[in-house]
Every structure is written in structure tokens, then in C-alpha cells.
Design an enzyme around this catalytic site. Structure first.
Site, short mmCIF file in Angstrom:
data_model
loop_
_atom_site.label_atom_id
_atom_site.label_comp_id
_atom_site.label_asym_id
_atom_site.label_seq_id
_atom_site.Cartn_x
_atom_site.Cartn_y
_atom_site.Cartn_z
N GLU A 29 -2.69 -22.63 40.61
CA GLU A 29 -3.95 -23.61 40.54
C GLU A 29 -4.28 -24.01 39.29
O GLU A 29 -3.48 -24.98 38.63
CB GLU A 29 -5.47 -23.94 41.24
CG GLU A 29 -5.23 -23.65 42.67
CD GLU A 29 -6.17 -23.21 43.66
OE1 GLU A 29 -6.08 -23.89 45.10
OE2 GLU A 29 -7.21 -23.21 42.61
N LEU A 30 -4.88 -23.07 38.08
CA LEU A 30 -4.91 -23.60 36.48
C LEU A 30 -3.86 -23.32 36.55
O LEU A 30 -3.58 -24.66 35.35
CB LEU A 30 -5.75 -22.76 36.03
CG LEU A 30 -7.07 -22.61 36.76
CD1 LEU A 30 -7.88 -21.06 36.18
CD2 LEU A 30 -7.61 -24.08 35.85
N VAL A 84 -4.79 -17.38 44.09
CA VAL A 84 -4.66 -18.77 44.29
C VAL A 84 -5.02 -19.24 43.06
O VAL A 84 -4.71 -20.32 42.54
CB VAL A 84 -4.63 -18.98 45.80
CG1 VAL A 84 -5.34 -20.73 45.67
CG2 VAL A 84 -4.22 -18.58 46.81
N CYS A 85 -6.56 -18.91 42.09
CA CYS A 85 -6.71 -19.74 41.46
C CYS A 85 -5.81 -20.08 40.40
O CYS A 85 -5.72 -20.65 39.39
CB CYS A 85 -7.93 -19.37 41.04
SG CYS A 85 -9.40 -20.08 42.14
N THR A 86 -5.53 -18.41 40.06
CA THR A 86 -4.19 -18.42 38.69
C THR A 86 -3.08 -19.88 38.79
O THR A 86 -2.44 -20.28 37.70
CB THR A 86 -3.82 -17.03 38.24
OG1 THR A 86 -4.90 -15.90 38.48
CG2 THR A 86 -2.84 -16.71 38.04
#
Length: 219
Positions: free
Chosen positions: A48-49, A44-46
């Protein structure tokens, strides 16, 4: 005591993918968004960034700097940036803070004091609370805090919308209603009398004695 809106954002010195920064000095005279991640190489963070990389110009147009932080060393951020480019097509050109000793995560009360002093051996689940977004104003005060669960990707269009509202309402004695977007009508605050409202905004509509709407101020 937890950090609240209008608290001074804690200052810190940290290593980033763009060198050592002092946070308050890095912010300068504009606005900033600090958004945190529980671990590198998480799905998920991938996304988002990468999304933030694609929106960097939108933030810049609003005089807002963006900076990410992950509870991992700076050395691994470079490899993660390669993955982000592959997955999203976006290059991360904003700085990413390495927080391998958990100092910033604790300073911003995203992790408890007893979390230890190293990111080694910690899983994303251990760091699940490191999923907050902080919007910080030119006065270095916290203007907005959002915290998401790990399985829910953040909506950065909403963060831009909120920044538009906060920057507008910082200049004028207005507030913005639910689901407000740029160009839509705004609410005149109770601090403005009816007489003063006419002088400031021209015509306005009284919905309720305490709810008056007018056109968005242009400057």
C-alpha cells in the site's frame, strides 16, 4: 462518540520521517489523506505504501497531500522504506508519522483508550483497527472515512475517484452516481429547481422526478 463526516479532524503534533509537524498547519489550505497502518514490516501495508508513492503525483495534481501513520517509532520507518522500495520499486517521499505512544491512533479512535501507551510488544493483530483512511478538506473537516481489514489491500484509485467527486460537488450543486468517473454525467441536487438547472447546466435529463442528470460541469 466516533468521528463522523463533517467533524473537525483532530489536530496533533507528531514526529515524522520529515521532522515534527502540526497536522492542521501541515495540511495548509488544501486537501489531505491520512492513511494508517497497524505495524511496520507487514506485507499488505508494504504494498500500500508503495502504491501511494507511485500515485503521489496524482494526488498532488488535485492539491492533496498524503501522509501515512504506523503504530511504530519513526526510527524503524526508514528501514521499512528500504523494504518498500525493494518490494514495489517506489520511493516513499511523503511523510510517515511515528505513533509509538499510540496517541494519534487513540485520537482518531482507531484504538481504545485502554490500549496502553506504547507500541512495544503489540502485534499487528493487536492493532488491527489501525487500518483507516481519512480524507480531510481545506476546512479541516473529515470528508470521507474508509476502514479495511488487514488482509484486504486498499484501493487507492477509488480514493482518487472519491476525491474527484468531492472536489467537484464542493464547487457545484451536483452529486455523482454509482461508479461515476471523471467526465461522466452527474446528478443535479434537489436544492436546484428545474428553472435554475437550465440556467446552470443547460439541458438535462429527467430520469425520475427526484433524479435529474446532466453533463459534468467543466469548471
Amino acid at each position: 462518540m466516533s468521528l463522523r463526516i463533517n467533524d473537525i479532524a483532530p489536530d496533533f503534533t507528531a514526529e515524522t520521517t520529515q521532522g515534527t509537524i502540526n497536522f492542521h498547519e501541515w495540511i495548509g489550505d488544501g486537501w489531505a489523506v491520512l492513511f494508517s497502518h497497524p505495524k511496520n514490516f507487514t506485507p499488505v501495508c508494504t504494498t500500500e505504501l508503495g502504491t501511494m508513492a507511485g500515485l503521489e503525483g496524482e494526488f498532488k495534481n488535485r492539491d492533496v497531500k498524503i501522509i501515512g501513520i504506523s503504530v511504530d517509532p519513526v526510527e524503524s520507518h526508514g528501514k521499512w522504506q528500504d523494504d518498500i522500495k525493494k518490494a514495489t520499486g517506489q520511493s516513499v517521499n511523503y511523510p510517515l508519522i511515528g505513533d509509538k505512544d499510540l496517541k494519534v491512533a487513540k485520537l482518531y479512535e482507531m484504538l481504545p483508550a485502554g490500549a496502553g501507551e506504547t507500541s512495544e510488544g503489540r502485534t499487528p493483530a493487536d492493532n488491527a483497527t489501525v487500518r483507516s483512511v481519512y480524507v480531510i478538506g481545506p476546512d479541516k473537516k473529515i470528508k470521507l472515512v474508509l476502514t479495511y481489514p488487514m488482509t484486504t489491500g486498499r484501493n487507492f484509485d477509488e480514493i482518487l475517484r472519491a476525491i474527484d467527486s468531492m472536489q467537484l460537488t464542493a464547487k457545484h450543486q451536483v452529486a455523482t452516481p454509482a461508479n461515476w468517473k471523471q467526465g461522466e454525467d452527474v446528478i443535479i441536487t434537489a436544492a436546484v429547481s428545474n428553472e435554475d438547472a437550465i440556467k446552470r447546466f443547460g439541458a438535462y435529463e429527467t430520469i425520475l422526478p427526484y433524479l435529474r442528470k446532466t453533463k459534468q460541469p467543466s469548471a
